[in-house]
Scaffold this motif. Structure first.
Motif, PDB file in Angstrom:
ATOM      1  N   VAL A  15     -17.672  31.551  86.673  1.00 51.95           N
ATOM      2  CA  VAL A  15     -19.007  30.979  86.732  1.00 51.95           C
ATOM      3  C   VAL A  15     -19.959  32.065  87.206  1.00 51.95           C
ATOM      4  O   VAL A  15     -19.712  32.725  88.182  1.00 51.95           O
ATOM      5  CB  VAL A  15     -19.027  29.779  87.695  1.00 51.95           C
ATOM      6  N   VAL A  16     -21.006  32.248  86.487  1.00 48.06           N
ATOM      7  CA  VAL A  16     -21.948  33.304  86.814  1.00 48.06           C
ATOM      8  C   VAL A  16     -23.320  32.680  87.046  1.00 48.06           C
ATOM      9  O   VAL A  16     -23.708  31.744  86.373  1.00 48.06           O
ATOM     10  CB  VAL A  16     -22.015  34.328  85.668  1.00 48.06           C
ATOM     11  N   ALA A  17     -24.001  33.211  87.996  1.00 47.27           N
ATOM     12  CA  ALA A  17     -25.267  32.601  88.380  1.00 47.27           C
ATOM     13  C   ALA A  17     -26.447  33.257  87.688  1.00 47.27           C
ATOM     14  O   ALA A  17     -26.404  34.399  87.289  1.00 47.27           O
ATOM     15  CB  ALA A  17     -25.453  32.732  89.882  1.00 47.27           C
ATOM     16  N   VAL A  18     -27.509  32.508  87.568  1.00 47.88           N
ATOM     17  CA  VAL A  18     -28.787  33.100  87.225  1.00 47.88           C
ATOM     18  C   VAL A  18     -29.658  33.007  88.462  1.00 47.88           C
ATOM     19  O   VAL A  18     -29.602  32.044  89.212  1.00 47.88           O
ATOM     20  CB  VAL A  18     -29.475  32.387  86.051  1.00 47.88           C
ATOM     21  N   VAL A  19     -30.393  34.056  88.699  1.00 49.99           N
ATOM     22  CA  VAL A  19     -31.334  34.028  89.806  1.00 49.99           C
ATOM     23  C   VAL A  19     -32.664  33.544  89.258  1.00 49.99           C
ATOM     24  O   VAL A  19     -33.188  34.087  88.290  1.00 49.99           O
ATOM     25  CB  VAL A  19     -31.482  35.436  90.420  1.00 49.99           C
ATOM     26  N   LEU A 217     -30.824  27.042  79.785  1.00 48.82           N
ATOM     27  CA  LEU A 217     -30.370  27.788  78.612  1.00 48.82           C
ATOM     28  C   LEU A 217     -29.511  28.980  79.014  1.00 48.82           C
ATOM     29  O   LEU A 217     -28.521  29.308  78.347  1.00 48.82           O
ATOM     30  CB  LEU A 217     -31.568  28.259  77.779  1.00 48.82           C
ATOM     31  N   HIS A 218     -29.878  29.655  80.102  1.00 48.35           N
ATOM     32  CA  HIS A 218     -29.080  30.788  80.583  1.00 48.35           C
ATOM     33  C   HIS A 218     -27.672  30.320  80.961  1.00 48.35           C
ATOM     34  O   HIS A 218     -26.673  30.916  80.536  1.00 48.35           O
ATOM     35  CB  HIS A 218     -29.789  31.435  81.780  1.00 48.35           C
ATOM     36  N   GLU A 219     -27.596  29.245  81.744  1.00 49.39           N
ATOM     37  CA  GLU A 219     -26.281  28.764  82.185  1.00 49.39           C
ATOM     38  C   GLU A 219     -25.471  28.197  81.022  1.00 49.39           C
ATOM     39  O   GLU A 219     -24.261  28.357  80.969  1.00 49.39           O
ATOM     40  CB  GLU A 219     -26.430  27.715  83.289  1.00 49.39           C
ATOM     41  N   GLY A 221     -25.666  29.380  78.111  1.00 47.61           N
ATOM     42  CA  GLY A 221     -25.179  30.619  77.483  1.00 47.61           C
ATOM     43  C   GLY A 221     -23.844  31.037  78.083  1.00 47.61           C
ATOM     44  O   GLY A 221     -22.899  31.394  77.362  1.00 47.61           O
ATOM     45  N   HIS A 222     -23.730  30.975  79.421  1.00 45.00           N
ATOM     46  CA  HIS A 222     -22.450  31.297  80.069  1.00 45.00           C
ATOM     47  C   HIS A 222     -21.373  30.289  79.678  1.00 45.00           C
ATOM     48  O   HIS A 222     -20.228  30.664  79.410  1.00 45.00           O
ATOM     49  CB  HIS A 222     -22.606  31.265  81.591  1.00 45.00           C
ATOM     50  N   VAL A 223     -21.736  28.996  79.665  1.00 43.36           N
ATOM     51  CA  VAL A 223     -20.749  27.970  79.317  1.00 43.36           C
ATOM     52  C   VAL A 223     -20.214  28.204  77.898  1.00 43.36           C
ATOM     53  O   VAL A 223     -19.042  28.024  77.619  1.00 43.36           O
ATOM     54  CB  VAL A 223     -21.362  26.554  79.444  1.00 43.36           C
ATOM     55  N   ALA A 227     -22.086  36.710  78.288  1.00 39.97           N
ATOM     56  CA  ALA A 227     -22.130  37.412  79.575  1.00 39.97           C
ATOM     57  C   ALA A 227     -23.533  37.977  79.772  1.00 39.97           C
ATOM     58  O   ALA A 227     -24.372  37.946  78.871  1.00 39.97           O
ATOM     59  CB  ALA A 227     -21.092  38.532  79.594  1.00 39.97           C
ATOM     60  N   HIS A 228     -23.756  38.505  80.957  1.00 43.33           N
ATOM     61  CA  HIS A 228     -25.058  39.126  81.233  1.00 43.33           C
ATOM     62  C   HIS A 228     -25.264  40.401  80.425  1.00 43.33           C
ATOM     63  O   HIS A 228     -24.312  41.085  80.076  1.00 43.33           O
ATOM     64  CB  HIS A 228     -25.153  39.494  82.722  1.00 43.33           C
ATOM     65  N   VAL A 229     -26.530  40.699  80.153  1.00 37.60           N
ATOM     66  CA  VAL A 229     -26.912  41.991  79.576  1.00 37.60           C
ATOM     67  C   VAL A 229     -28.066  42.553  80.410  1.00 37.60           C
ATOM     68  O   VAL A 229     -28.735  41.812  81.139  1.00 37.60           O
ATOM     69  CB  VAL A 229     -27.351  41.855  78.094  1.00 37.60           C
TER      70      VAL A 229
HETATM   71 ZN   LIG Z   1     -26.070  34.435  84.617  1.00 33.30          ZN
END
Ligand SMILES: [Zn+2]
Length: 267
Positions: A15-19, A217-219, A221-223, A227-229
């Motif tokens: 699980v990756v976060a968006v700030v 939309l960002h999260e 995207g992870h689901v 990955a991050h760019v």
């Molecule tokens: Zn993220």
């Protein structure tokens, strides 16, 4: 601004976060390093395969290979991403403990954008009493969801419940994959955890609704497997981008590929 977070859930789940940037711009925060836990390869505890269509339910759009994107997980020894099964809908349940106003509408809109960008289909099954947690989420919860992979959990929660949401982190998202009998790795469950009170506060400012949409939309995207760019023109940059309320060209190119995974009738 805090750097992005990394939280390992169940087998293969990251699980990756968006700030969430609430004002101005920021320039710090390298993308979090990511490690790929070993996938679940054992058949133990797996639900029986469920019937599905013989062809994908939708068609990803034809998009130019443009912009920047990266995948969370790759099939062993290839450049092909781990993806969801396109031959069955992705089930979604919602925990609304701290949901801001219009939360259902915002989620429906975001799922619509993702469905169009991938050709994947989502099925919102309704509310759940499952409590979001920082701990490993079981991939099968027979008592709650029956003998199948647990649906994607969308949870409007708060930092008191999920400490990884402390500070400016607005959301966390990721999915878990397992290996099919033919060796293909396929996502089977996922989570999208959102800081409801922070989203509610964001929506009070001009453009705030777009920021909440950006986080969703960002999260998602992870689901789905992005990955991050480091390219700031993409929504998968680790920080929310003010003014960028929808996917960039690389995000869309990556999502179109994520909609072309193989069907997985044996899972
Ligand atoms: Zn993220």
């Amino acid at each position: 601004v805090l750097p992005g977070f990394l939280l390992t859930l169940a087998a293969g789940a990251v699980v990756v976060a968006v700030v969430l940037v609430t004002s101005g711009s920021s320039d710090d925060g390298p993308a979090p390093s990511t490690t790929t836990p070993p996938p679940a390869t054992s058949d133990e505890g797996r639900p029986p395969p469920h019937p599905e269509a013989t062809t994908p339910l939708g068609t990803p759009p034809s998009v130019a290979e443009d912009g920047t994107y990266a995948f969370r997980h790759l099939q062993d020894g290839t450049d092909d991403p781990v993806a969801w099964d396109p031959c069955r809908p992705i089930p979604v349940v919602v925990s609304s403990a701290t949901a801001p106003r219009d939360a259902d509408e915002l989620l429906d809109q975001a799922l619509g954008v993702v469905a169009e960008a991938t050709g994947l289909r989502f099925e919102v099954e309704g509310p759940t009493d499952e409590r979001p947690t920082s701990d490993d989420r079981p991939l099968v919860q027979t008592d709650r969801y029956g003998d199948r992979w647990a649906p994607v959990l969308v949870a409007w929660t708060d930092p008191a419940t999920v400490p990884e949401l402390r500070g400016t982190v607005g959301g966390l998202g990721g999915s878990a994959y397992v290996t099919a009998p033919d060796g293909t790795q396929v996502y089977v469950s996922g989570s999208l955890l959102l800081d409801g009170p922070q989203m509610e506060e964001s929506m009070r400012v001009v453009g705030g609704r777009d920021q909440v949409r950006t986080v969703l939309l960002h999260e998602l995207g992870h689901v789905l497997g992005l990955a991050h760019v480091e390219d700031r023109s993409e929504l998968m940059h680790p920080e929310g981008q003010p003014g960028a309320a929808t996917y960039g060209p690389g995000d869309r190119a990556g999502l179109a590929r994520l909609g072309q995974g193989p069907c997985a009738p044996d899972l």
